[in-house]
Motif scaffolding. Structure first.
Motif, PDB file in Angstrom:
ATOM      1  N   HIS A  14       1.025  -1.285   0.255  1.00  0.00           N
ATOM      2  CA  HIS A  14       0.018   0.067  -0.246  1.00  0.00           C
ATOM      3  C   HIS A  14       1.132   1.278   0.159  1.00  0.00           C
ATOM      4  N   ALA A  15       0.368   2.647  -0.527  1.00  0.00           N
ATOM      5  CA  ALA A  15       0.857   3.856  -1.525  1.00  0.00           C
ATOM      6  C   ALA A  15      -0.164   4.792  -0.441  1.00  0.00           C
ATOM      7  N   ARG A  16       0.335   6.171  -0.281  1.00  0.00           N
ATOM      8  CA  ARG A  16      -0.060   7.332  -1.053  1.00  0.00           C
ATOM      9  C   ARG A  16      -0.332   7.593  -1.736  1.00  0.00           C
ATOM     10  N   PRO A  17      -0.872   7.961  -2.709  1.00  0.00           N
ATOM     11  CA  PRO A  17      -0.875   8.571  -4.003  1.00  0.00           C
ATOM     12  C   PRO A  17       0.164   9.917  -4.390  1.00  0.00           C
ATOM     13  N   GLY A  19       2.747  10.153  -3.151  1.00  0.00           N
ATOM     14  CA  GLY A  19       4.230   9.593  -3.276  1.00  0.00           C
ATOM     15  C   GLY A  19       4.587   8.999  -4.557  1.00  0.00           C
ATOM     16  N   TRP A  20       3.455   8.862  -5.361  1.00  0.00           N
ATOM     17  CA  TRP A  20       3.743   8.359  -6.972  1.00  0.00           C
ATOM     18  C   TRP A  20       2.988   9.244  -7.775  1.00  0.00           C
ATOM     19  N   LEU A  21       2.793  10.006  -7.251  1.00  0.00           N
ATOM     20  CA  LEU A  21       2.443  11.806  -8.587  1.00  0.00           C
ATOM     21  C   LEU A  21       3.661  12.158  -9.127  1.00  0.00           C
ATOM     22  N   PRO A  22       3.307  11.784 -10.548  1.00  0.00           N
ATOM     23  CA  PRO A  22       4.806  13.144 -11.345  1.00  0.00           C
ATOM     24  C   PRO A  22       5.137  14.150 -10.523  1.00  0.00           C
ATOM     25  N   ALA A  23       6.190  14.478 -10.641  1.00  0.00           N
ATOM     26  CA  ALA A  23       6.321  16.106 -10.669  1.00  0.00           C
ATOM     27  C   ALA A  23       5.824  17.004 -12.148  1.00  0.00           C
ATOM     28  N   ARG A  52      -4.833   9.524  -8.641  1.00  0.00           N
ATOM     29  CA  ARG A  52      -5.010   9.194  -8.091  1.00  0.00           C
ATOM     30  C   ARG A  52      -4.631   7.831  -9.812  1.00  0.00           C
ATOM     31  N   PHE A  53      -5.583   7.975 -10.243  1.00  0.00           N
ATOM     32  CA  PHE A  53      -4.910   7.304 -11.755  1.00  0.00           C
ATOM     33  C   PHE A  53      -3.579   6.715 -11.856  1.00  0.00           C
ATOM     34  N   VAL A  54      -3.207   7.878 -11.874  1.00  0.00           N
ATOM     35  CA  VAL A  54      -1.840   7.113 -12.566  1.00  0.00           C
ATOM     36  C   VAL A  54      -0.830   6.928 -11.886  1.00  0.00           C
ATOM     37  N   ALA A  55      -0.864   7.685 -10.791  1.00  0.00           N
ATOM     38  CA  ALA A  55      -0.492   7.627  -9.144  1.00  0.00           C
ATOM     39  C   ALA A  55      -1.108   5.379  -9.137  1.00  0.00           C
ATOM     40  N   ASP A 101      -9.985   7.118  -1.320  1.00  0.00           N
ATOM     41  CA  ASP A 101      -9.949   8.435  -0.552  1.00  0.00           C
ATOM     42  C   ASP A 101      -8.255   8.782  -0.649  1.00  0.00           C
ATOM     43  N   ASP A 102      -7.152   8.702  -0.052  1.00  0.00           N
ATOM     44  CA  ASP A 102      -5.714   9.120   0.073  1.00  0.00           C
ATOM     45  C   ASP A 102      -4.868   6.869   0.534  1.00  0.00           C
ATOM     46  N   LEU A 103      -5.363   6.222  -0.049  1.00  0.00           N
ATOM     47  CA  LEU A 103      -4.821   5.004   0.063  1.00  0.00           C
ATOM     48  C   LEU A 103      -4.844   4.435  -1.406  1.00  0.00           C
ATOM     49  N   LEU A 104      -3.140   3.514  -1.873  1.00  0.00           N
ATOM     50  CA  LEU A 104      -3.642   3.209  -3.237  1.00  0.00           C
ATOM     51  C   LEU A 104      -2.618   1.067  -2.009  1.00  0.00           C
ATOM     52  N   LEU A 105      -3.767   0.365  -2.980  1.00  0.00           N
ATOM     53  CA  LEU A 105      -3.647  -1.025  -2.755  1.00  0.00           C
ATOM     54  C   LEU A 105      -3.065  -1.802  -3.967  1.00  0.00           C
ATOM     55  N   VAL A 106      -2.071  -3.168  -3.569  1.00  0.00           N
ATOM     56  CA  VAL A 106      -2.027  -3.678  -4.817  1.00  0.00           C
ATOM     57  C   VAL A 106      -1.284  -4.981  -4.184  1.00  0.00           C
ATOM     58  N   GLY A 107      -2.177  -6.197  -4.659  1.00  0.00           N
ATOM     59  CA  GLY A 107      -2.296  -7.602  -4.335  1.00  0.00           C
ATOM     60  C   GLY A 107      -1.197  -8.140  -5.812  1.00  0.00           C
ATOM     61  N   LEU A 108      -0.570  -9.285  -5.533  1.00  0.00           N
ATOM     62  CA  LEU A 108       0.350  -9.741  -6.715  1.00  0.00           C
ATOM     63  C   LEU A 108       0.532 -11.274  -6.054  1.00  0.00           C
TER      64      LEU A 108
END
Length: 254
Positions: A14-17, A19-23, A52-55, A101-108
């Motif tokens: 998991h991560a916050r969006p 942290g993954w937004l391009p500058a 949120r989509f790009v992050a 909201d302010d959370l991204l979640l990825v499962g593999l």
């Protein structure tokens, strides 16, 4: 992530969006990274939705590529008819994505299928009428026995489990949530029929956790029973011709 996948067969990050937004939202490097998602990204006008989509796509690609030993721009993210994402040509790894909201979640997982879902723990759901829309008769009876102070949390647990399971089987919201259910959290979790009878076997496993104190996440995993795919490197998972074709496409789009 590689160690976790090697040890348990599955991993969830998991991560916050932010942290993954391009500058720079117009950074030309986004085109090869997003691939076929790039035109969709460019058409989005709402800043929060676009961000949120790009992050979420960048997190998903980098997470997946960290375990398949591939460059993110060389792997194509595609979607099945129900919207379920997958890595084209890399079916030994199953992936799932959720964001709220302010959370991204990825499962593999390398053992079968996986579905993940996240929801704000304080989202008000109980006593809103949603129980009749998403719960089986057995689940409604179970919720009626839960103390009022705990009822909302119990309903959010059921909601995220249903979302995760639906994603794992590739159905999403197309599969009516009133057609399957889950039991109390103090018992081993299995899918139940509307009347409360068992609906799945030991091939399925489920878990629910709290993340950052604010979010409830649930994970659904299906073990296909074919054993472990120990080697997850893209170079050996893909046949040589397909790998070369994908690399050529990536080089052309850069």
């Amino acid at each position: 992530m590689r160690d976790a996948l090697a040890g348990s067969g599955s991993v969830v990050v998991h991560a916050r969006p932010a942290g993954w937004l391009p500058a720079d939202p117009d950074d030309p490097r986004l085109r090869p990274l997003l691939g076929r998602d790039y035109p969709r990204y460019r058409k989005m006008s709402h800043p929060q939705v676009r961000g949120r989509f790009v992050a979420s796509r960048l997190l998903l690609k980098y997470a997946a590529c960290s375990v398949i030993h591939a460059a993110p721009h060389s792997v194509e993210l595609a979607y099945k008819p129900g919207g379920r994402p997958y890595l084209r040509g890399l079916d030994q790894i199953d992936i799932s994505l959720s964001h709220t909201d302010d959370l991204l979640l990825v499962g593999l997982t390398r053992r079968g299928w996986i579905g993940v879902d996240a929801e704000l723990s304080d989202r008000r759901m109980a006593r809103t009428g949603i129980e009749r829309q998403v719960c089986t008769p057995a689940e409604r009876r179970m919720l009626d026995a839960v103390p009022e102070a705990d009822r909302n949390a119990a309903l959010i647990r059921l909601w995220t489990l249903k979302e995760a399971y639906s994603k794992a089987i590739g159905q999403g919201m197309r599969f009516p949530f009133t057609e399957f259910g889950f039991g109390p959290g103090d018992r081993p979790v299995t899918v139940l029929c509307p009347d409360g009878a068992p609906g799945t076997g030991e091939e399925w496993s489920f878990a629910t956790h709290t993340v950052s104190g604010d979010y409830t996440i649930s994970i659904a995993r299906y073990d296909a029973g074919f054993g472990d795919t120990g080697d997850t490197a893209a170079g050996t998972m893909l046949d040589e011709g397909l790998m070369q074709a994908l690399m050529e496409i990536a080089d052309t789009e850069r």
